[in-house]
Design a protein around this motif. Structure first.
Motif, PDB file in Angstrom:
ATOM      1  N   GLY A   1       0.792  -1.206   0.000  1.00 23.86           N
ATOM      2  CA  GLY A   1       0.000   0.000   0.000  1.00 23.86           C
ATOM      3  C   GLY A   1       0.833   1.268   0.000  1.00 23.86           C
ATOM      4  N   THR A   2       2.146   1.194   0.245  1.00 26.95           N
ATOM      5  CA  THR A   2       3.076   2.332   0.251  1.00 26.95           C
ATOM      6  C   THR A   2       2.474   3.588   0.868  1.00 26.95           C
ATOM      7  N   PRO A   3       2.190   3.584   2.178  1.00 30.63           N
ATOM      8  CA  PRO A   3       1.662   4.794   2.808  1.00 30.63           C
ATOM      9  C   PRO A   3       2.694   5.903   2.803  1.00 30.63           C
ATOM     10  N   ARG A   4       2.252   7.141   2.628  1.00 27.06           N
ATOM     11  CA  ARG A   4       3.158   8.285   2.586  1.00 27.06           C
ATOM     12  C   ARG A   4       2.538   9.449   3.327  1.00 27.06           C
ATOM     13  N   ILE A   5       3.362  10.230   4.001  1.00 25.52           N
ATOM     14  CA  ILE A   5       2.961  11.485   4.617  1.00 25.52           C
ATOM     15  C   ILE A   5       3.919  12.554   4.123  1.00 25.52           C
ATOM     16  N   TRP A   6       3.376  13.662   3.598  1.00 24.06           N
ATOM     17  CA  TRP A   6       4.248  14.705   3.101  1.00 24.06           C
ATOM     18  C   TRP A   6       3.582  16.070   3.285  1.00 24.06           C
ATOM     19  N   TRP A   7       4.407  17.111   3.156  1.00 20.60           N
ATOM     20  CA  TRP A   7       3.897  18.472   3.252  1.00 20.60           C
ATOM     21  C   TRP A   7       3.528  18.947   1.853  1.00 20.60           C
ATOM     22  N   ASP A   8       2.244  19.292   1.680  1.00 19.68           N
ATOM     23  CA  ASP A   8       1.743  19.749   0.391  1.00 19.68           C
ATOM     24  C   ASP A   8       1.721  21.275   0.402  1.00 19.68           C
ATOM     25  N   GLU A   9       2.686  21.879  -0.294  1.00 22.12           N
ATOM     26  CA  GLU A   9       2.810  23.322  -0.268  1.00 22.12           C
ATOM     27  C   GLU A   9       1.603  24.008  -0.890  1.00 22.12           C
ATOM     28  N   SER A  10       1.024  23.415  -1.943  1.00 22.44           N
ATOM     29  CA  SER A  10      -0.121  24.036  -2.610  1.00 22.44           C
ATOM     30  C   SER A  10      -1.341  24.103  -1.704  1.00 22.44           C
ATOM     31  N   ALA A  11      -1.504  23.116  -0.827  1.00 27.35           N
ATOM     32  CA  ALA A  11      -2.622  23.092   0.110  1.00 27.35           C
ATOM     33  C   ALA A  11      -2.255  23.667   1.466  1.00 27.35           C
ATOM     34  N   ASP A  12      -0.949  23.918   1.689  1.00 28.06           N
ATOM     35  CA  ASP A  12      -0.451  24.419   2.968  1.00 28.06           C
ATOM     36  C   ASP A  12      -0.887  23.510   4.113  1.00 28.06           C
ATOM     37  N   ALA A  13      -0.698  22.197   3.913  1.00 33.31           N
ATOM     38  CA  ALA A  13      -1.140  21.223   4.911  1.00 33.31           C
ATOM     39  C   ALA A  13      -0.397  19.916   4.710  1.00 33.31           C
ATOM     40  N   PHE A  14      -0.447  19.057   5.736  1.00 31.67           N
ATOM     41  CA  PHE A  14       0.075  17.713   5.584  1.00 31.67           C
ATOM     42  C   PHE A  14      -0.851  16.904   4.686  1.00 31.67           C
ATOM     43  N   ALA A  15      -0.282  16.072   3.865  1.00 34.46           N
ATOM     44  CA  ALA A  15      -1.058  15.187   2.995  1.00 34.46           C
ATOM     45  C   ALA A  15      -0.703  13.749   3.345  1.00 34.46           C
ATOM     46  N   ILE A  16      -1.712  12.889   3.331  1.00 36.48           N
ATOM     47  CA  ILE A  16      -1.530  11.482   3.666  1.00 36.48           C
ATOM     48  C   ILE A  16      -2.076  10.637   2.534  1.00 36.48           C
ATOM     49  N   TYR A  17      -1.298   9.675   2.099  1.00 40.50           N
ATOM     50  CA  TYR A  17      -1.773   8.736   1.086  1.00 40.50           C
ATOM     51  C   TYR A  17      -1.581   7.307   1.585  1.00 40.50           C
ATOM     52  N   SER A  18      -2.611   6.510   1.424  1.00 37.89           N
ATOM     53  CA  SER A  18      -2.504   5.086   1.701  1.00 37.89           C
ATOM     54  C   SER A  18      -3.594   4.381   0.922  1.00 37.89           C
ATOM     55  N   ALA A  19      -3.227   3.333   0.217  1.00 40.56           N
ATOM     56  CA  ALA A  19      -4.209   2.579  -0.559  1.00 40.56           C
ATOM     57  C   ALA A  19      -5.201   1.854   0.336  1.00 40.56           C
TER      58      ALA A  19
END
Length: 206
Positions: free
Chosen positions: A31-49
């Protein structure tokens, strides 16, 4: 990495530089979960299948948890249990005040934590209003539908003469309980047929 990870007395946190998308966590698991800072949204972004899960216990077999995930392009959020875990309600609140509760049996309470029906609305102080507003150029406006069938929702069966279709009950507090003051009911009044539903309206006043 570098100056982006900061260790402090209150724990480990991450500081993103300006105009950067920085990946904070990327675990090499299914599922390759990822957490990153999304500059365009000015927020943390989380992805997980497989979604995001918050546990109420460290026991992964007998658990209570909150889960948010995507499935077939539909977003889901709710509570789950496993093993000997206990089913829990889902609550929406603002500033620490509860406004909406969905119980484990599907009842929805607005303004109450103990709904006594499929939908239960309460308000303390002032009148409670429900608005249905429409704006259109053609004829017609807001409508409230009550529908009745025999059988089940999936396998409907024609109603019979005398079947109650629904109604409205107006109650008031008598000092010990809510008592009926006005009852409005609709009934099937005769034998129904194709495109033909005879009806009767009854109004009762105590």
């Amino acid at each position: 990495s570098g100056d982006n990870a900061v260790a402090g007395r209150q724990g480990l946190y991450f500081k993103a530089a300006a105009e950067e998308d920085i990946e904070l966590v990327n675990l090499s698991v299914t599922g390759t979960p990822r957490i990153w800072w999304d500059e365009s949204a000015d927020a943390f972004a989380i992805y997980s299948a497989v979604g995001l899960t918050l546990y109420n216990t460290t026991d992964e077999t007998n658990y209570e948890r909150l889960r948010a995930y995507w499935s077939s392009n539909v977003a889901y959020i709710g509570t789950e249990k496993g093993g000997t875990g206990t089913a829990r309600a889902l609550v929406l609140q603002t500033d620490g005040t509860e406004w909406v509760r969905v119980t484990t049996t599907g009842e929805v309470g607005i303004g109450t934590a103990s709904p006594s029906g499929l939908l239960h609305v309460e308000k303390n102080g002032g009148a409670a209003f429900i608005y249905l507003s429409t704006a259109q150029d053609s004829s017609g406006g807001s409508m409230f539908f009550q529908r009745q069938t025999r059988g089940t929702i999936a396998s409907k069966v024609i109603v019979q003469s005398g079947d109650e279709l629904g109604g409205m009950i107006l109650q008031a507090w008598d000092g010990g309980a809510y008592r009926e003051a006005v009852v409005i009911q609709g009934f099937v009044d005769g034998t129904p047929g194709s495109s033909d539903m005879p009806g009767r309206l009854v109004i009762k006043i105590t």
